[in-house]
Design a protein around this motif. Structure first.
Motif, mmCIF file in Angstrom:
data_model
loop_
_atom_site.group_PDB
_atom_site.id
_atom_site.type_symbol
_atom_site.label_atom_id
_atom_site.label_comp_id
_atom_site.label_asym_id
_atom_site.label_seq_id
_atom_site.Cartn_x
_atom_site.Cartn_y
_atom_site.Cartn_z
ATOM 1 N N PHE A 1 0.849 -1.344 0.110
ATOM 2 C CA PHE A 1 -0.183 0.095 0.551
ATOM 3 C C PHE A 1 0.776 1.525 -0.172
ATOM 4 O O PHE A 1 0.640 2.998 0.835
ATOM 5 C CB PHE A 1 -0.713 0.026 1.181
ATOM 6 C CG PHE A 1 -2.150 -1.268 0.815
ATOM 7 C CD1 PHE A 1 -2.525 -1.703 0.299
ATOM 8 C CD2 PHE A 1 -1.637 -2.518 2.311
ATOM 9 C CE1 PHE A 1 -3.122 -3.111 0.330
ATOM 10 C CE2 PHE A 1 -2.497 -3.399 2.806
ATOM 11 C CZ PHE A 1 -3.137 -3.419 1.748
ATOM 12 N N SER A 2 2.004 1.244 -0.453
ATOM 13 C CA SER A 2 2.856 1.764 -0.849
ATOM 14 C C SER A 2 1.909 3.385 -1.867
ATOM 15 O O SER A 2 1.720 2.832 -3.021
ATOM 16 C CB SER A 2 4.090 2.266 -1.609
ATOM 17 O OG SER A 2 5.070 3.060 -1.425
ATOM 18 N N LEU A 3 1.998 4.433 -1.407
ATOM 19 C CA LEU A 3 1.514 5.021 -2.638
ATOM 20 C C LEU A 3 2.951 6.908 -2.818
ATOM 21 O O LEU A 3 2.875 7.918 -3.299
ATOM 22 C CB LEU A 3 1.333 6.595 -1.956
ATOM 23 C CG LEU A 3 -0.447 5.740 -1.799
ATOM 24 C CD1 LEU A 3 -1.183 6.549 -1.162
ATOM 25 C CD2 LEU A 3 -0.786 4.803 -2.606
ATOM 26 N N LYS A 4 4.432 6.462 -2.725
ATOM 27 C CA LYS A 4 5.395 6.726 -3.435
ATOM 28 C C LYS A 4 5.648 6.925 -4.742
ATOM 29 O O LYS A 4 5.142 6.295 -5.439
ATOM 30 C CB LYS A 4 6.945 5.926 -2.434
ATOM 31 C CG LYS A 4 7.969 6.565 -2.657
ATOM 32 C CD LYS A 4 8.847 5.751 -2.098
ATOM 33 C CE LYS A 4 10.792 6.826 -2.157
ATOM 34 N NZ LYS A 4 11.279 5.796 -1.652
ATOM 35 N N GLY A 5 5.838 8.208 -4.697
ATOM 36 C CA GLY A 5 5.760 8.835 -5.776
ATOM 37 C C GLY A 5 4.697 9.360 -6.378
ATOM 38 O O GLY A 5 4.392 9.623 -7.720
ATOM 39 N N LYS A 6 3.277 9.172 -5.877
ATOM 40 C CA LYS A 6 2.108 9.340 -6.801
ATOM 41 C C LYS A 6 1.769 11.346 -6.140
ATOM 42 O O LYS A 6 2.092 11.304 -5.132
ATOM 43 C CB LYS A 6 1.291 8.712 -6.554
ATOM 44 C CG LYS A 6 1.670 7.263 -6.061
ATOM 45 C CD LYS A 6 0.923 6.036 -7.343
ATOM 46 C CE LYS A 6 0.867 4.811 -7.669
ATOM 47 N NZ LYS A 6 0.645 4.747 -8.983
ATOM 48 N N THR A 7 1.266 11.631 -7.236
ATOM 49 C CA THR A 7 0.110 12.259 -6.180
ATOM 50 C C THR A 7 -1.132 12.783 -6.329
ATOM 51 O O THR A 7 -1.820 11.976 -7.173
ATOM 52 C CB THR A 7 0.378 13.664 -7.975
ATOM 53 O OG1 THR A 7 1.908 14.121 -8.082
ATOM 54 C CG2 THR A 7 -0.024 14.509 -7.595
ATOM 55 N N ALA A 8 -1.893 12.373 -5.548
ATOM 56 C CA ALA A 8 -2.617 12.552 -5.475
ATOM 57 C C ALA A 8 -3.078 14.162 -4.003
ATOM 58 O O ALA A 8 -2.994 15.102 -4.667
ATOM 59 C CB ALA A 8 -3.162 11.869 -3.919
ATOM 60 N N VAL A 9 -5.474 14.129 -5.148
ATOM 61 C CA VAL A 9 -6.013 15.394 -5.458
ATOM 62 C C VAL A 9 -6.940 14.592 -4.108
ATOM 63 O O VAL A 9 -7.438 13.699 -4.393
ATOM 64 C CB VAL A 9 -6.165 15.403 -6.017
ATOM 65 C CG1 VAL A 9 -7.333 17.190 -5.934
ATOM 66 C CG2 VAL A 9 -4.987 16.309 -7.144
ATOM 67 N N ILE A 10 -6.682 15.253 -2.381
ATOM 68 C CA ILE A 10 -7.733 15.147 -1.669
ATOM 69 C C ILE A 10 -8.772 16.132 -1.206
ATOM 70 O O ILE A 10 -8.616 17.468 -1.360
ATOM 71 C CB ILE A 10 -7.421 14.479 -0.229
ATOM 72 C CG1 ILE A 10 -6.994 13.388 -0.922
ATOM 73 C CG2 ILE A 10 -8.741 14.141 0.263
ATOM 74 C CD1 ILE A 10 -5.994 12.848 -0.058
ATOM 75 N N THR A 11 -10.132 16.247 -2.253
ATOM 76 C CA THR A 11 -11.243 17.450 -1.807
ATOM 77 C C THR A 11 -11.921 17.649 -0.721
ATOM 78 O O THR A 11 -12.301 16.417 -0.143
ATOM 79 C CB THR A 11 -12.359 17.709 -3.372
ATOM 80 O OG1 THR A 11 -13.386 16.775 -3.236
ATOM 81 C CG2 THR A 11 -11.792 17.763 -4.355
ATOM 82 N N GLY A 12 -12.289 18.223 0.183
ATOM 83 C CA GLY A 12 -12.896 18.863 1.468
ATOM 84 C C GLY A 12 -11.284 18.073 2.084
ATOM 85 O O GLY A 12 -12.228 16.772 3.560
ATOM 86 N N GLY A 13 -10.079 18.119 2.319
ATOM 87 C CA GLY A 13 -9.204 17.153 2.966
ATOM 88 C C GLY A 13 -9.027 18.767 4.611
ATOM 89 O O GLY A 13 -7.367 17.991 4.529
ATOM 90 N N GLY A 14 -9.798 19.181 5.110
ATOM 91 C CA GLY A 14 -9.394 20.187 5.867
ATOM 92 C C GLY A 14 -10.438 19.877 6.812
ATOM 93 O O GLY A 14 -9.497 19.416 8.407
ATOM 94 N N SER A 15 -10.520 18.533 7.064
ATOM 95 C CA SER A 15 -11.410 18.047 8.306
ATOM 96 C C SER A 15 -12.122 16.797 8.101
ATOM 97 O O SER A 15 -12.175 16.057 7.020
ATOM 98 C CB SER A 15 -12.835 18.471 8.725
ATOM 99 O OG SER A 15 -13.589 18.713 8.033
ATOM 100 N N GLY A 16 -12.902 15.490 9.412
ATOM 101 C CA GLY A 16 -13.345 14.015 9.537
ATOM 102 C C GLY A 16 -12.051 13.138 8.447
ATOM 103 O O GLY A 16 -11.145 13.515 8.734
ATOM 104 N N ILE A 17 -13.217 12.519 7.690
ATOM 105 C CA ILE A 17 -12.495 12.029 6.764
ATOM 106 C C ILE A 17 -11.713 11.963 5.926
ATOM 107 O O ILE A 17 -10.534 11.564 5.251
ATOM 108 C CB ILE A 17 -13.636 10.975 5.862
ATOM 109 C CG1 ILE A 17 -14.574 10.393 6.980
ATOM 110 C CG2 ILE A 17 -13.411 9.878 4.812
ATOM 111 C CD1 ILE A 17 -15.966 9.741 6.304
#
Length: 254
Positions: free
Chosen positions: A2-18
């Motif tokens: 489950f490594s994400l090394k080298g990956k670029t992720a975009v997460i919306t609503g990433g300020g709190s909770g889930i």
């Protein structure tokens, strides 16, 4: 694993909770995390958490209901391997007492917001030769929930869009799945209860917790762990699926 090394992720609503739990875990697993938030103060809190273990992340203030804003930011990011559509709002009401204004607001944030992000991300993923999209649905997309007409509508749309995107972009190496949580204990839930059930907070929290057969609400970190699997290379054979994480709510609540 489950490594994400080298990956670029975009997460919306990433300020709190889930969203915060997902952003933090993805950064721990080596991803460069781009946090998309309308509340820049909240996203700064997530960034501070990630900085504690020297993870890599940046934040962008963005209203996901604006396609122009979303496309501009995604093009600035440029290289996107993972998109997690987590931003969303809730609403209490039935079909005959949900105002047009509230219905439209829920639609714009929950449905149009996810569409805007996929609209912006998919060309970038196609150009790169693949990617992963994970949408946050809900058990409300799968079963009837009292007084959640507009919210259920929006999550049903997320469920359907997930299947459509999975089918349309499979040949281009893009996977798309969704997660359907039951009630998860987040600051949002606490605020939601306080706003709508003032003076009954303890009673309502206990009632909502026990509506899951397992006897409690989920934890954001538990949803994040499932998200990690679905966005990692280990789930490379998984696409076009929805994953309830519900403490037995759907199958055992009888």
């Amino acid at each position: 694993m489950f490594s994400l090394k080298g990956k670029t992720a975009v997460i919306t609503g990433g300020g709190s909770g889930i969203g915060r739990a997902i952003a933090t875990l993805f950064a721990k697993q080596g991803a460069f995390v781009n946090i998309i938030e309308v509340n820049i103060e909240a996203s700064s809190g997530t960034l501070n958490e990630i900085n504690k273990f020297d993870g890599e992340a940046v934040t962008y203030m963005c209203d996901v209901t604006s396609q122009e804003e979303v496309v501009d930011i995604f093009n600035k990011i440029g290289d996107i391997d993972i998109l997690v559509n987590n931003a969303g709002i809730a609403h209490i009401g039935k079909a005959d007492n949900t105002s047009e204004e509230d219905f439209t607001k829920v639609f714009n944030v929950n449905v149009k917001g996810a569409y805007n992000c996929m609209y912006a991300a998919l060309p970038l993923m196609k150009k790169k030769g693949g990617g992963v999209i994970l949408n946050m649905a809900s058990i409300a997309a799968l079963v009837g929930i009292t007084d959640r007409f507009a919210y259920s509508m929006s999550k049903g749309a997320i469920y359907a869009m997930t299947l459509s995107v999975a089918r349309d972009y499979m040949s281009e190496g893009i996977r798309c799945n969704s997660i359907s949580p039951a009630r998860v204990h987040t600051p949002f839930v606490d605020g939601f209860i306080s706003k709508n059930y003032a003076g009954q907070e303890t009673e309502v929290f206990d009632k909502l917790s026990k509506s899951q057969p397992i006897g409690r609400m989920g934890k954001p970190e538990e949803v994040a762990s499932l998200a990690l699997y679905l966005c990692s290379d280990e789930s490379g054979f998984v696409t076009g699926n929805d994953y309830p994480i519900d403490g037995g709510f759907i199958k055992l609540n009888n």
